[in-house]
Design an enzyme around this catalytic site. Structure first.
Site, mmCIF file in Angstrom:
data_model
loop_
_atom_site.group_PDB
_atom_site.id
_atom_site.type_symbol
_atom_site.label_atom_id
_atom_site.label_comp_id
_atom_site.label_asym_id
_atom_site.label_seq_id
_atom_site.Cartn_x
_atom_site.Cartn_y
_atom_site.Cartn_z
ATOM 1 N N ASN A 40 0.815 -1.218 0.000
ATOM 2 C CA ASN A 40 0.000 0.000 0.000
ATOM 3 C C ASN A 40 0.848 1.266 0.000
ATOM 4 O O ASN A 40 0.356 2.352 0.305
ATOM 5 C CB ASN A 40 -0.918 0.034 1.223
ATOM 6 C CG ASN A 40 -1.874 -1.141 1.298
ATOM 7 O OD1 ASN A 40 -1.841 -1.888 2.266
ATOM 8 N ND2 ASN A 40 -2.694 -1.309 0.289
ATOM 9 N N ASN A 67 -2.685 -8.397 -1.943
ATOM 10 C CA ASN A 67 -3.744 -8.332 -2.946
ATOM 11 C C ASN A 67 -3.635 -7.103 -3.845
ATOM 12 O O ASN A 67 -4.249 -7.057 -4.911
ATOM 13 C CB ASN A 67 -5.128 -8.368 -2.279
ATOM 14 C CG ASN A 67 -5.323 -7.271 -1.259
ATOM 15 O OD1 ASN A 67 -4.570 -7.178 -0.292
ATOM 16 N ND2 ASN A 67 -6.328 -6.436 -1.461
ATOM 17 N N HIS A 68 -2.850 -6.101 -3.439
ATOM 18 C CA HIS A 68 -2.618 -4.920 -4.286
ATOM 19 C C HIS A 68 -1.289 -5.021 -5.040
ATOM 20 O O HIS A 68 -0.744 -3.995 -5.477
ATOM 21 C CB HIS A 68 -2.638 -3.646 -3.439
ATOM 22 C CG HIS A 68 -3.992 -3.294 -2.913
ATOM 23 N ND1 HIS A 68 -5.029 -2.888 -3.722
ATOM 24 C CD2 HIS A 68 -4.489 -3.311 -1.641
ATOM 25 C CE1 HIS A 68 -6.102 -2.654 -2.984
ATOM 26 N NE2 HIS A 68 -5.801 -2.914 -1.715
ATOM 27 N N HIS A 153 -1.189 -12.856 4.528
ATOM 28 C CA HIS A 153 -1.907 -11.649 4.133
ATOM 29 C C HIS A 153 -3.383 -12.010 3.971
ATOM 30 O O HIS A 153 -3.768 -12.663 2.996
ATOM 31 C CB HIS A 153 -1.326 -11.125 2.806
ATOM 32 C CG HIS A 153 -1.700 -9.715 2.495
ATOM 33 N ND1 HIS A 153 -1.115 -8.638 3.118
ATOM 34 C CD2 HIS A 153 -2.608 -9.197 1.641
ATOM 35 C CE1 HIS A 153 -1.624 -7.515 2.643
ATOM 36 N NE2 HIS A 153 -2.543 -7.827 1.742
ATOM 37 N N HIS A 178 -2.570 -7.092 6.300
ATOM 38 C CA HIS A 178 -3.729 -6.779 5.472
ATOM 39 C C HIS A 178 -4.824 -5.997 6.181
ATOM 40 O O HIS A 178 -5.419 -5.115 5.583
ATOM 41 C CB HIS A 178 -4.343 -8.030 4.828
ATOM 42 C CG HIS A 178 -5.560 -7.730 3.991
ATOM 43 N ND1 HIS A 178 -5.503 -7.013 2.814
ATOM 44 C CD2 HIS A 178 -6.877 -8.033 4.151
ATOM 45 C CE1 HIS A 178 -6.714 -6.909 2.291
ATOM 46 N NE2 HIS A 178 -7.562 -7.513 3.094
ATOM 47 N N HIS A 180 -4.553 -3.928 8.720
ATOM 48 C CA HIS A 180 -4.012 -2.630 9.145
ATOM 49 C C HIS A 180 -4.280 -2.319 10.616
ATOM 50 O O HIS A 180 -4.071 -1.184 11.051
ATOM 51 C CB HIS A 180 -4.568 -1.480 8.284
ATOM 52 C CG HIS A 180 -4.154 -1.534 6.847
ATOM 53 N ND1 HIS A 180 -4.243 -0.444 5.996
ATOM 54 C CD2 HIS A 180 -3.653 -2.538 6.082
ATOM 55 C CE1 HIS A 180 -3.814 -0.775 4.789
ATOM 56 N NE2 HIS A 180 -3.457 -2.044 4.818
#
Length: 270
Positions: A40, A67-68, A153, A178, A180
């Site tokens: 991120n 996933n990003h 994650h 993931h 946060h």
């Protein structure tokens, strides 16, 4: 041996906080290997190559994604060349990059870093359990490797905990990313594997998981697409975990790390 894992770096404030703090953490805590989740780092979505270079220059030995992973397209050719950036191991065959990185310390000891991604409330993926089993058929804790660290994650704490119990004693630690949000369940399991369901993010906690509050709140209230989410730019908290490792590769302790920003501080002793 001491391993440092820093959670999801969110936006500019998270990047700047990690880049300024990581050298001090390495020095003050006597860190052998430092790993950072960078998925991120670029405006909250993905990782740009220059940002990865800056994290490496600050002292990261490896960077994990999630996933990003592909939100910044420039990372695709970069990850093919820079093997210290890894994406989830259980991505389908043929996906660029790799899900593990093998780090050799100056004294010859080897540390394996792996990342898997959960399947509950996430995109469809190959099985993370089977993916790691394949790696552990070749890498043995305390035999081929002095430590094996796994970044899980995912959304569901149950899935993360089940995964850690499945590999208890076979890996040094399973640390979650993931969500946060740092969890308070850091401990060493019966077989010697350290666990923490989520180490938290490196970002501004005066936010909704790092993003501007009004836009995030509006999405929940209206249930309609709204303005694009943007990271907040306030003072970041650097969140992560320190793992103390025994000579056989098992964890002696898992200790939270929280510095700066709005959260209560937690700084392990040397």
């Amino acid at each position: 041996m001491k391993l440092l894992y820093l959670g999801d770096v969110v936006g500019r404030s998270g990047r700047e906080a990690v880049i300024s703090t990581l050298p001090r953490l390495r020095h003050e805590l006597g860190i052998d290997v430092a790993v950072v989740n960078g998925e991120n780092a670029s405006h909250g979505f993905g990782l740009a190559p220059d940002m990865a270079d800056a994290l490496f220059a600050a002292g990261a030995d490896a960077i994990t994604l999630g996933n990003h992973a592909w939100d910044r397209k420039e990372i695709i050719p970069y990850i093919a060349q820079q093997k210290r950036v890894i994406r989830p191991l259980n991505f389908p065959p043929g996906t660029p990059g790799d899900g593990i990185v093998d780090i050799t310390l100056p004294d010859g000891r080897r540390v394996l870093i792996a990342q898997v991604m959960g399947r509950l409330f996430m995109d469809p993926m190959d099985c993370p359990f089977r993916a790691l089993e394949g790696v552990l058929s070749r890498a043995r804790l305390g035999v081929t490797h002095a430590a094996i660290l796994v970044d899980f994650h995912g959304e569901a704490t149950s899935e993360k905990m089940a995964f850690a119990h499945r590999f208890d004693g076979a890996v040094t630690a399973v640390l979650g990313t993931h969500t946060h949000i740092p969890t308070a369940d850091h401990h060493v399991m019966a077989g010697g594997t350290g666990f923490m369901a989520d180490v938290g993010m490196c970002g501004d906690y005066d936010s909704v998981i790092g993003m501007t509050k009004d836009a995030a709140i509006g999405r929940f209230i209206r249930k309609m697409p709204g303005e694009r989410l943007h990271p907040t730019e306030g003072e970041a908290t650097v969140c992560g975990a320190l793992i103390r490792v025994a000579s056989d590769g098992r964890a002696l302790a898992v200790e939270p790390v929280r510095l700066g920003g709005r959260l209560a501080p937690a700084m392990p002793s040397r």
